[in-house]
Scaffold this active site. Structure first.
Site, PDB file in Angstrom:
ATOM      1  CB  CYS A  23      -3.882   7.875  -6.145  1.00 18.54           C
ATOM      2  SG  CYS A  23      -3.837   6.194  -5.525  1.00 18.54           S
TER       3      CYS A  23
ATOM      4  CB  CYS B  83     -36.534 -15.424 -25.654  1.00 24.61           C
ATOM      5  SG  CYS B  83     -34.959 -14.980 -26.430  1.00 24.61           S
TER       6      CYS B  83
ATOM      7  CE  LYS C 220      -1.576   1.153  -9.726  1.00 25.38           C
ATOM      8  NZ  LYS C 220      -2.007   0.606  -8.439  1.00 25.38           N
TER       9      LYS C 220
ATOM     10  CB  CYS D   8     -23.723  -5.701 -35.926  1.00 22.28           C
ATOM     11  SG  CYS D   8     -25.304  -6.243 -35.250  1.00 22.28           S
TER      12      CYS D   8
ATOM     13  CE  LYS E 157      -3.713   2.557   0.887  1.00 21.38           C
ATOM     14  NZ  LYS E 157      -4.729   2.837  -0.123  1.00 21.38           N
TER      15      LYS E 157
END
Ligand SMILES: Cc1cc2nc3c(=O)[nH]c(=O)nc-3n(C[C@H](O)[C@H](O)[C@H](O)COP(=O)(O)O)c2cc1C
Length: 418
Positions: free
Chosen positions: A136, A346, A174, A383, A45
């Site tokens: 972040c 359906c 990152k 499609c 972290k």
């Protein structure tokens, strides 16, 4: 059994599954339990030198069709634990699990001395690498850190250079997805001396509004702020960014893929699109560390079934198939085919085609009382929509037809006709 071990810019781990920097890597207690469960690496972290204060509450989940965390939003900041406590626990984790990768995620105010002082202190704890958190999107970005750095290529290059000057272990940058084209910041990271890039961090988001209180979700004493979105819902965005960097000559770096990885299949897709390993956060927050067993077993079986000896044999194998739109073959055509034995009548495909596609599914003129639906292959453009809305697996398949035209891309067409 295939060899699952990986090597990301010199950082070795026994398998390609790392925990992403997030609540599951907040402490030595958690990381050690994760390693006992079998995780190959963990990105701690995010650490910093100036303590932060977090808010309550922090998370919100997107409920979608029975899945309570199809997407996840958070307004949590980086680690609010003292740096020294984290470093002591990192030392202990490395002592007990020397074969696992322990990466220190760092976010520091963009000042050279401060970056370099923290890098030196943290590498003394024995980490295998750094991950620079330029991603972040909330809280820290308003203070000039995180995505405030990651959105400006010059700052990415400069901050990376400062770290590279003193780092004795590999440096991963990152990247934030909150940017128009991630290749620009990935190239800047490479120019700054990064050894690898990882992507994605979370996406700017507001999860919702409570219709009783009119408070944003989540809220802190009635007020909300934008947060970061992650989980299964972001996987397509992350996969595209990984693939885009993997095929960019300006990003000659290994990639750690992050964003929505929850199954071994997700991981295999990231590997095929150029990631050397993957990182996981939301799936662990949803189901715990034990999912590593399914991830490892599933990937192992897949490699064995494909006759591949190692993870390395998978990395990047689909990258050359991800091209510019202008290089797609305009002569290629598929049409829908309905398996009448599987069809449950359906009518979903009929409605979708009538209202939102090309009106090419019709009741058969065969005395079935309009129950049987058939595809007018001359009108069908291929499609995929009917195939997507069909609730019965394998009932509607897309079948290649011969158009009689030689392969031709728009790029080729233009060069001949321009
Ligand atoms: C609650 C929470 C806290 C996070 N904290 C950090 C952090 O401190 N540093 C960081 O680099 N990323 C942080 N992230 C982002 C994750 O590392 C990861 O990039 C993102 O969640 C995408 O992966 P996922 O879809 O597997 O969750 C956090 C994510 C969450 C959900």
């Amino acid at each position: 059994m295939a060899d699952l071990s990986t090597n990301l810019a010199g950082i070795r781990s026994p398998n390609p599954f790392w925990l992403a920097s997030a609540p599951p890597t907040n402490s030595g207690y958690q990381v050690m339990r994760a390693f006992e469960a079998g995780w190959g690496g963990a990105v701690w972290k995010t650490l910093t030198d100036d303590p932060v204060v977090n808010v309550s509450s922090r998370f919100a989940g997107l409920r979608f069709r029975g899945q309570s965390m199809a997407g996840m939003n958070n307004i949590e900041l980086i680690s609010d634990r003292p740096l020294e406590d984290n470093l002591r626990e990192i030392r202990e984790v490395k002592r007990r699990f020397p074969d696992r990768a322990v990466i220190a995620s760092l976010m520091i105010e963009p000042k050279r001395e401060r970056w370099q002082e923290v890098v030196k202190r943290v590498q003394d704890a024995g980490v295998d690498g750094f991950e620079l958190n330029f991603g972040c999107p909330h809280g820290m970005s308003e203070r000039g850190m995180g995505s405030a750095v990651g959105q400006v290529p010059d700052l990415v290059r400069q901050n990376t250079e400062w770290v590279a000057e003193v780092a004795e272990v590999p440096v991963i940058v990152k990247l934030t997805p909150n940017i128009t084209d991630v290749r620009h910041t990935a190239r800047a990271a490479a120019q700054g001396g990064a050894n690898a890039v990882s992507m994605i961090n979370t996406i700017n988001s507001l999860m919702g509004v409570d219709l009783d209180t009119w408070n944003p979700i989540p809220h802190v004493d009635g007020l909300g702020a934008h947060g970061g979105y992650c989980g299964p819902a972001v996987k397509p965005i992350a996969l595209h960014m990984v693939a885009d960097c993997a095929r960019d000559p300006g990003v000659p770096l290994p990639i750690s893929g992050i964003g929505g990885v929850a199954t071994w299949q997700d991981a295999a897709e990231f590997l095929l699109m150029g990631a050397s390993n993957v990182q996981v956060c939301t799936a662990v927050m949803y189901q715990g560390f034990r999912i590593i067993e399914d991830l490892v077993e599933g990937l192992n079986h897949y490699l064995d079934a494909r006759g591949l000896a190692s993870v390395e044999d998978l990395v990047g194998k689909s990258v050359h198939k991800y091209v510019d739109w202008n290089d797609l073959n305009l002569s290629y055509k598929v049409v829908a085919n309905i398996d009448q034995d599987l069809c449950i009548h359906c009518n979903r495909c009929y409605i979708a085609c009538e209202d939102a596609a090309h009106q090419c599914i019709h009741p058969a003129e065969d005395g079935s009382g309009g129950q049987q639906l058939v595809v007018d292959v001359n009108e069908c453009v291929g499609c995929n929509l009917c195939h997507m809305v069909c609730p019965v697996e394998g009932c509607i398949t897309m079948v290649e037809v011969d158009t009689g035209r030689p392969p031709e891309t728009w790029r080729q067409w233009q060069s001949i006709h321009a």
